[in-house]
Write an enzyme that holds these catalytic residues in place. Structure first.
Site, PDB file in Angstrom:
ATOM      1  N   SER A 183      64.994  -5.049   5.063  1.00 22.46           N
ATOM      2  CA  SER A 183      63.641  -4.691   3.970  1.00 22.46           C
ATOM      3  C   SER A 183      63.110  -2.926   3.586  1.00 22.46           C
ATOM      4  CB  SER A 183      62.923  -5.587   3.476  1.00 22.46           C
ATOM      5  OG  SER A 183      61.925  -5.736   2.785  1.00 22.46           O
ATOM      6  N   TYR A 242      57.944 -13.171   7.986  1.00 21.10           N
ATOM      7  CA  TYR A 242      58.673 -12.827   7.703  1.00 21.10           C
ATOM      8  C   TYR A 242      59.218 -11.953   7.853  1.00 21.10           C
ATOM      9  CZ  TYR A 242      61.046 -10.593   3.654  1.00 21.10           C
ATOM     10  OH  TYR A 242      62.278  -9.281   2.795  1.00 21.10           O
ATOM     11  N   LYS A 269      62.408  -9.556  10.025  1.00 16.40           N
ATOM     12  CA  LYS A 269      63.982  -8.742   9.646  1.00 16.40           C
ATOM     13  C   LYS A 269      64.207  -7.676  11.036  1.00 16.40           C
ATOM     14  CE  LYS A 269      64.560 -10.425   5.480  1.00 16.40           C
ATOM     15  NZ  LYS A 269      65.841 -11.124   5.085  1.00 16.40           N
TER      16      LYS A 269
HETATM   17  C1  UD1 Z   1      56.813  -8.036  -1.883  1.00 12.37           C
HETATM   18  C2  UD1 Z   1      56.387  -8.454  -0.297  1.00 12.37           C
HETATM   19  C3  UD1 Z   1      57.815  -7.536   0.353  1.00 12.37           C
HETATM   20  C4  UD1 Z   1      59.131  -8.118  -0.080  1.00 12.37           C
HETATM   21  C5  UD1 Z   1      59.068  -7.941  -1.331  1.00 12.37           C
HETATM   22  C6  UD1 Z   1      60.340  -9.008  -1.588  1.00 12.37           C
HETATM   23  C7  UD1 Z   1      54.175  -8.775   0.187  1.00 12.37           C
HETATM   24  C8  UD1 Z   1      52.986  -8.150   0.444  1.00 12.37           C
HETATM   25  N1  UD1 Z   1      55.194  -7.457  -0.093  1.00 12.37           N
HETATM   26  O1  UD1 Z   1      56.903  -6.660  -2.028  1.00 12.37           O
HETATM   27  O2  UD1 Z   1      57.666  -7.812   2.131  1.00 12.37           O
HETATM   28  O3  UD1 Z   1      59.989  -7.435   0.317  1.00 12.37           O
HETATM   29  O4  UD1 Z   1      58.503  -8.644  -1.987  1.00 12.37           O
HETATM   30  O5  UD1 Z   1      60.525  -9.055  -3.309  1.00 12.37           O
HETATM   31  O6  UD1 Z   1      54.343  -9.513  -0.326  1.00 12.37           O
HETATM   32  N2  UD1 Z   1      51.028  -7.822  -8.392  1.00 12.37           N
HETATM   33  C9  UD1 Z   1      50.144  -7.323  -9.163  1.00 12.37           C
HETATM   34  N3  UD1 Z   1      50.057  -9.015  -9.656  1.00 12.37           N
HETATM   35  C10 UD1 Z   1      50.688 -10.496  -9.076  1.00 12.37           C
HETATM   36  C11 UD1 Z   1      51.704  -9.480  -8.358  1.00 12.37           C
HETATM   37  C12 UD1 Z   1      52.240  -8.541  -7.723  1.00 12.37           C
HETATM   38  O7  UD1 Z   1      49.213  -6.987  -9.691  1.00 12.37           O
HETATM   39  O8  UD1 Z   1      50.756 -10.806  -9.577  1.00 12.37           O
HETATM   40  C13 UD1 Z   1      51.318  -6.323  -7.345  1.00 12.37           C
HETATM   41  C14 UD1 Z   1      51.086  -6.241  -6.140  1.00 12.37           C
HETATM   42  O9  UD1 Z   1      49.698  -6.191  -5.306  1.00 12.37           O
HETATM   43  C15 UD1 Z   1      52.101  -5.344  -5.778  1.00 12.37           C
HETATM   44  C16 UD1 Z   1      53.335  -4.974  -6.650  1.00 12.37           C
HETATM   45  O10 UD1 Z   1      52.003  -5.792  -7.690  1.00 12.37           O
HETATM   46  O11 UD1 Z   1      51.172  -4.185  -5.751  1.00 12.37           O
HETATM   47  C17 UD1 Z   1      54.256  -5.145  -6.361  1.00 12.37           C
HETATM   48  O12 UD1 Z   1      54.038  -6.236  -5.897  1.00 12.37           O
HETATM   49  P1  UD1 Z   1      55.485  -7.305  -5.697  1.00 12.37           P
HETATM   50  O13 UD1 Z   1      56.149  -7.309  -6.360  1.00 12.37           O
HETATM   51  O14 UD1 Z   1      54.809  -8.816  -4.594  1.00 12.37           O
HETATM   52  O15 UD1 Z   1      56.137  -6.271  -4.541  1.00 12.37           O
HETATM   53  P2  UD1 Z   1      55.745  -6.280  -2.861  1.00 12.37           P
HETATM   54  O16 UD1 Z   1      54.219  -6.449  -2.415  1.00 12.37           O
HETATM   55  O17 UD1 Z   1      56.268  -4.425  -2.761  1.00 12.37           O
END
Ligand code: UD1
Length: 337
Positions: free
Chosen positions: A124, A148, A152
């Site tokens: 990842s 987590y 990795k």
């Molecule tokens: C997350 C994990 C990452 C993992 C990946 C797997 C965290 C901090 N990171 O990545 O380690 O490998 O998932 O897919 O959890 N967001 C919102 N509202 C929501 C959900 C997300 O605003 O309800 C935003 C988050 O703040 C982020 C973006 O959307 O900026 C993407 O979020 P997400 O899909 O959870 O991915 P990551 O955080 O990048």
């Protein structure tokens, strides 16, 4: 080849099994079904026209895993099976270390004992840690900000050492950016249990009426519109990266790390807008504070994978959203069991 895919019933695993079968490989799935569904395996069979063999085995059950190796004699492994929820790993570190590390060690030992030394490992971009220089390149130091993430980093280290000790190992660690979307048939997709952690499944659940509104985590990051920027990659492109990596390992061997991303970053608000354009459905949202552990921006430099694997991902955000929506609409409550 006969390829054993751990976690092959899961989100990325199921899409990869279809790609491997379409390329003529025979697939054996090992999956404990703890965060996946046997129905996904039926859907794989329906799409690819071939039924993959499924063994419901936990990789921490060493004897059962060795038994699968003895019976199926795989020639290569694609290893997805792991726990992957960042927040949960902070609350339950031992469970994460036990599952991901012991499961991995059992798998690598089974491989060595059965003369099977070709491995594609599901890593990842989380291995780049919290304060990276963008775009992210494979040579950057690795670090983690959650248990987590450390699993990795540690598994990549173990695999580096394994190859250094015995050059017969052929290993590719694939550093995924943000896998999203679904199979264009609408039959395979992401089916999170409980409240989705990730952005796209949350958006599609709002659109289908399962949730009232999206919470945007933070709008005062140092990015163009204040919301976090990520590199969203279509899950089918990602799946094809595994096939490309296996081909490269067969040809040339070695230990490699490859970023699998598009090289483009999109903000949370851009993702919402793309979803609305692709589907015509408005996504109500509210802005809240940032989520602990989130970084402002993350996107890949995918040029190593582009050059060495002859692979690239450039599926647009609109297509990604349209595919995710087709899956969610056809399966509003996910897989039937
Ligand atoms: C997350 C994990 C990452 C993992 C990946 C797997 C965290 C901090 N990171 O990545 O380690 O490998 O998932 O897919 O959890 N967001 C919102 N509202 C929501 C959900 C997300 O605003 O309800 C935003 C988050 O703040 C982020 C973006 O959307 O900026 C993407 O979020 P997400 O899909 O959870 O991915 P990551 O955080 O990048």
């Amino acid at each position: 080849m006969r390829i054993l895919v751990t976690g092959g019933a899961g989100y990325i695993g199921s899409h990869t099994v279809v790609v491997l079968q379409d390329a003529g490989h025979e697939v054996v799935i090992v999956d404990d079904l703890s965060n996946s569904s046997a129905s996904a395996v039926d859907r794989i069979a329906e799409i690819a026209g071939k039924v993959p063999e499924l063994h419901q085995v936990d990789l921490c059950d060493r004897d059962a895993l060795f038994e699968v190796f003895s019976r199926t004699r795989p020639e290569a492994i694609v290893h997805f099976a792991a726990l992957k929820a960042v927040g949960e790993s902070v609350a339950q570190p031992l469970r994460y270390y036990r599952n991901n590390l012991i499961g991995g060690l059992n798998l690598f030992e089974a491989m060595g004992e059965h003369d099977c030394r070709t491995l594609v490992f599901s890593s990842s971009c989380t291995v780049y840690g919290g304060a990276p220089a963008l775009p992210l390149r494979e040579g950057a130091p690795t670090w983690a900000v959650s248990p987590y993430g450390w699993t990795k980093v540690m598994l990549e280290q173990i695999l580096t050492d394994l190859h250094a000790a015995d050059g017969r190992w052929r290993i590719g660690s694939l550093r995924y950016f943000n896998p999203v979307g679904a199979h264009p048939s609408g039959r395979l997709g992401e089916d999170p249990r409980g409240m989705p952690n990730n952005l796209l499944p949350f958006i599609t659940q709002v659109a289908v009426g399962r949730r009232e509104r999206l919470t945007v985590f933070g709008a005062d990051y140092p990015t163009p519109d204040g919301t976090c920027v990520r590199d969203y990659i279509h899950v089918v492109d990602l799946a094809e990266g595994h096939l490309a990596a296996l081909r490269r390992l067969q040809d040339r061997g070695g230990y490699h790390t490859w970023n699998l991303g598009t090289g483009r970053g999109h903000s949370v608000l851009e993702v919402i807008a793309a979803f609305e354009r692709a589907t015509g459905i408005a996504v109500p949202y509210e802005v809240a504070g940032g989520r602990p552990g989130d970084i402002a921006a993350s996107y890949a430099d995918p040029s190593r994978a582009n050059e060495e694997l002859g692979w690239r991902s450039d599926t647009s955000l609109e297509t990604i959203c349209a595919d995710a929506w087709r899956w969610q609409q056809a399966n509003p409550d996910g897989y039937p069991n």
